[in-house]
Design an enzyme around this catalytic site. Structure first.
Site, PDB file in Angstrom:
ATOM      1  CB  CYS A   1     -27.962   3.177   9.407  1.00  0.00           C
ATOM      2  SG  CYS A   1     -28.354   2.387   7.835  1.00  0.00           S
TER       3      CYS A   1
ATOM      4  N   PRO B   1     -24.065   6.563  -1.242  1.00  0.00           N
ATOM      5  CG  PRO B   1     -25.705   8.164  -0.753  1.00  0.00           C
ATOM      6  CD  PRO B   1     -25.122   6.876  -0.245  1.00  0.00           C
ATOM      7  N   GLY B   2     -22.079   8.528  -1.265  1.00  0.00           N
ATOM      8  CA  GLY B   2     -20.938   9.422  -1.239  1.00  0.00           C
ATOM      9  C   GLY B   2     -20.922  10.457  -0.143  1.00  0.00           C
ATOM     10  CB  SER B   3     -23.136  11.253   2.714  1.00  0.00           C
ATOM     11  OG  SER B   3     -23.163   9.956   3.273  1.00  0.00           O
TER      12      SER B   3
ATOM     13  CG  ASP C   1     -21.897   3.688   6.554  1.00  0.00           C
ATOM     14  OD1 ASP C   1     -22.156   3.545   7.757  1.00  0.00           O
ATOM     15  OD2 ASP C   1     -22.709   4.144   5.734  1.00  0.00           O
TER      16      ASP C   1
END
Length: 329
Positions: free
Chosen positions: A257, A137-139, A204
């Protein structure tokens, strides 16, 4: 003791740690007992607990010290995250950190502490060309943008309209002026964006998300060896595409993750086969384990120990795997 001799007892763990009965599949327990040994029960106990929430202050929009003083005056208790100067754990604060005016104005981003590590290792500099291939989402894309002082270019890509909507919204909210949002299948990156066109690349990657179980049981419910194999094939394709877009001498960070070796060390091993070189990571104040040199029938070699495994019990965060890779040249 071999893996077939391990005594399994999922119902007891479900009751002891609060994990819903039936979520710990026998194959999961067998695999993770083999991976973690005596730490398996500690690992489960942390997986069953919610992590302390954290925020990343946006120094490009506000004086961080001013914002911190305002938050503390409003009853927040904050603890600085050692590995990122603008990251803070929220020891005490509002239940919904995303519902405050400061969040809506883009003065901070609600971001898990371990999630801040991949951009730290990528170490983007003002003026560079950087690709975040699976950015929603853009973190991390917005963190990278801030680390670059909004100078240079960040291409933040994702694959679907829903994911790009979330990404675009956060880029706009955070004021990340040097971020360009794109939408295409990341496996096509060399054809769409050009080969050897970026100084630094972050992948990621989509993954089985076992490291996120502390926030939702969904990943544990969906977990199966078959799903891991399927995701791994996608990850290898994405990783090779990301590496192709990297300039000679450029730096790539691969992260997930999850804890699955087939989604982590195996993917990095496939990059080593096409010439990538693993670099030793350095992150101040972070506890991490070496990557696996061997797993099941695979021998990845000693170089894989330069990869970074972050378990929930190490820093009281979600789980992560990170590898820093250089393209020779």
């Amino acid at each position: 003791m071999g893996s077939n001799d391990i005594k399994l007892s999922p119902p007891r763990f479900a009751m002891e740690f609060g994990i819903p009965e039936g979520l710990i599949k026998p194959e999961f327990e067998r695999r993770y007992r083999e991976l973690l040994g005596d730490e398996y029960e500690t690992f489960l106990s942390f997986m069953a607990k919610r992590p302390v929430p954290s925020i990343r202050v946006n120094p490009m929009k506000i004086d961080p010290e001013w914002l911190l003083s305002v938050l503390r005056a409003n009853g927040w208790e904050l603890s600085q995250i050692p590995w990122y100067g603008y990251g803070y754990r929220v020891i005490r604060g509002p239940e919904r950190l995303g519902n405050t005016e400061w969040h809506q104005l883009g003065l901070y981003y609600v971001q898990e502490a371990a999630s801040m590590v991949p951009p730290v290792l990528l170490s983007p500099k003002p003026g560079e060309r950087v690709l975040d291939l699976a950015a929603s989402p853009g973190s991390k894309a917005t963190q990278i943008s801030e680390m670059m002082l909004y100078k240079g270019l960040v291409v933040a890509n994702d694959v679907s309209p829903e994911r790009v909507d979330s990404l675009s919204s956060n880029v706009q909210r955070m004021g990340s002026m040097n971020v360009v949002v794109t939408m295409f299948d990341g496996r096509r990156a060399p054809d769409v964006l050009g080969r050897e066109s970026f100084d630094k690349v972050l992948l990621d990657s989509p993954c089985s998300s076992l490291g996120e179980v502390r926030r939702s049981w969904g990943a544990l419910a969906r977990w199966s060896p078959r799903n891991v194999e399927k995701i791994s094939r996608l990850q290898v394709s994405l990783a090779k595409a990301a590496y192709e877009t990297l300039k000679p001498g450029g730096l790539m960070v691969y992260s997930t993750c999850t804890f699955e070796p087939k989604e982590n060390e195996w993917v990095v091993y496939k990059l080593l086969e096409i010439g990538a070189v693993i670099e030793e990571p350095e992150v101040k104040g972070l506890v991490w384990r070496k990557g696996l040199r061997k797993w099941m029938d695979w021998d990845f070699g000693n170089e894989m120990e330069k990869c970074m495994r972050i378990y929930p019990q190490d820093n009281d965060t979600i789980g992560f795997f990170i590898a820093v890779l250089r393209k020779p040249g």
